[in-house]
Design a protein around this motif. Structure first.
Motif, short mmCIF file in Angstrom:
data_model
loop_
_atom_site.label_atom_id
_atom_site.label_comp_id
_atom_site.label_asym_id
_atom_site.label_seq_id
_atom_site.Cartn_x
_atom_site.Cartn_y
_atom_site.Cartn_z
N ARG A 180 -5.54 -6.96 -7.32
CA ARG A 180 -5.41 -5.63 -7.90
C ARG A 180 -4.56 -5.58 -9.16
O ARG A 180 -4.74 -4.71 -10.00
CB ARG A 180 -4.86 -4.65 -6.85
CG ARG A 180 -5.76 -4.54 -5.63
CD ARG A 180 -5.14 -3.65 -4.56
NE ARG A 180 -5.94 -3.64 -3.34
CZ ARG A 180 -5.64 -2.97 -2.24
NH1 ARG A 180 -4.53 -2.22 -2.22
NH2 ARG A 180 -6.41 -3.02 -1.17
N ARG A 186 -9.18 0.80 4.85
CA ARG A 186 -8.76 2.14 4.44
C ARG A 186 -8.81 3.12 5.62
O ARG A 186 -7.96 3.99 5.75
CB ARG A 186 -9.67 2.61 3.31
CG ARG A 186 -9.39 4.02 2.80
CD ARG A 186 -8.22 4.06 1.86
NE ARG A 186 -8.05 5.38 1.26
CZ ARG A 186 -7.17 5.66 0.31
NH1 ARG A 186 -6.38 4.72 -0.17
NH2 ARG A 186 -7.08 6.88 -0.19
N SER A 194 1.59 3.24 -2.47
CA SER A 194 0.96 4.29 -3.28
C SER A 194 -0.20 4.94 -2.55
O SER A 194 -0.42 6.15 -2.64
CB SER A 194 0.50 3.72 -4.63
OG SER A 194 1.61 3.29 -5.39
N SER A 195 -0.95 4.14 -1.79
CA SER A 195 -2.07 4.69 -1.02
C SER A 195 -1.57 5.64 0.06
O SER A 195 -2.12 6.72 0.26
CB SER A 195 -2.89 3.56 -0.39
OG SER A 195 -3.50 2.77 -1.37
N GLY A 249 0.79 -1.23 0.00
CA GLY A 249 0.00 0.00 0.00
C GLY A 249 0.81 1.27 0.00
O GLY A 249 0.36 2.31 0.47
N ASN A 284 -0.26 -1.86 7.33
CA ASN A 284 -1.42 -1.76 6.45
C ASN A 284 -2.04 -3.12 6.16
O ASN A 284 -2.18 -3.52 5.01
CB ASN A 284 -1.03 -1.06 5.14
CG ASN A 284 -2.24 -0.77 4.28
OD1 ASN A 284 -3.36 -0.61 4.77
ND2 ASN A 284 -2.03 -0.68 2.97
N GLU A 331 -0.31 8.83 -1.62
CA GLU A 331 -1.44 9.65 -2.06
C GLU A 331 -2.06 10.39 -0.88
O GLU A 331 -2.38 11.59 -0.98
CB GLU A 331 -2.48 8.75 -2.73
CG GLU A 331 -3.71 9.48 -3.23
CD GLU A 331 -4.73 8.54 -3.84
OE1 GLU A 331 -5.93 8.83 -3.75
OE2 GLU A 331 -4.32 7.51 -4.41
N LEU A 332 -2.22 9.70 0.25
CA LEU A 332 -2.80 10.33 1.43
C LEU A 332 -1.89 11.41 2.00
O LEU A 332 -2.35 12.50 2.39
CB LEU A 332 -3.11 9.27 2.50
CG LEU A 332 -4.28 8.34 2.20
CD1 LEU A 332 -4.27 7.15 3.14
CD2 LEU A 332 -5.60 9.10 2.32
N GLU A 357 -5.82 5.52 6.87
CA GLU A 357 -5.94 6.97 6.89
C GLU A 357 -5.63 7.54 8.28
O GLU A 357 -5.02 8.60 8.40
CB GLU A 357 -7.34 7.38 6.45
CG GLU A 357 -7.59 7.19 4.96
CD GLU A 357 -8.93 7.76 4.52
OE1 GLU A 357 -9.58 8.44 5.33
OE2 GLU A 357 -9.31 7.55 3.36
#
Length: 204
Positions: free
Chosen positions: A152, A187, A15-16, A13, A183, A19-20, A191
């Motif tokens: 994915r 989500r 990239s997640s 995760g 992770n 991005e956050l 976060e």
């Protein structure tokens, strides 16, 4: 300017998280450096394609709509099943990726940015050659990594096993991290961890 590196294992995760962090710290994800995106752009470079042709032969390239492209699927299967070929590909791509990273870092510094975010999946595998003020490792259990890569990215189990063996174990990356984001959850849990880190930055 603070330089933060986001790294970790495949399917964890990264990239997640990137991005956050970009959302909370930069308000614009286009201001983040991505080593994977840089490598993909290099694969479209005719000069790089010539190097692929010399190193791997004609199977490394394919034709689509009259354009010559790197055959990413073929290259993935080749390099993850053969450590020597993986090193060959890294020698072709990594110098250009590192140059692009430093150019973007310099650009962000000249623009007066307070933080530079760079997602570098193989940070430890390439010897930690990218300087940073903070190394963030995004980690997950092997079971979760495999499930995400299957769901994915549509990869089969044999390729996934080869990919994971080619990378440093997650435990080794966690040991060297400044910050670890775990992770395995949903989500919302991710976060919450990222927001905590961002708030610590704001307060520093």
């Amino acid at each position: 300017m603070n330089s933060w590196i986001i790294t970790g294992g495949a399917g964890c995760g990264k990239s997640s998280v990137t991005e956050l962090l970009a959302h909370h710290l930069l308000k614009n994800k286009d201001l983040v450096f991505s080593a994977d995106r840089s490598a993909q752009e290099l694969l479209d470079d005719p000069a790089i394609q010539e190097e692929l042709l010399r190193s791997f032969g004609p199977s490394a390239l394919t034709q689509q709509d009259g354009r010559r492209l790197a055959d990413r699927g073929w290259l993935r299967a080749e390099v993850f099943s053969n450590p020597e070929k993986r090193r060959m590909l890294e020698q072709i791509l990594h110098p250009g990726v590192l140059r692009a990273l430093e150019l973007m870092r310099e650009s962000r510094f000249n623009a007066g940015a307070n933080v530079f975010l760079a997602e570098v999946p193989l940070h430890y595998e390439i010897g930690g050659t990218v300087s940073a003020d903070l190394i963030i490792v995004v980690a997950a259990s092997p079971e979760v990594q495999k499930r995400r890569l299957m769901e994915r990215r549509g990869l089969d189990e044999s390729i996934i096993e080869q990919m994971l063996r080619a990378q440093w174990p997650i435990a080794a990356k966690v040991e060297r991290a400044d910050v670890v984001i775990w992770n395995d959850g949903d989500r919302n849990a991710l976060e919450a961890q990222v927001l905590t880190l961002a708030r610590q930055y704001w307060q520093a």
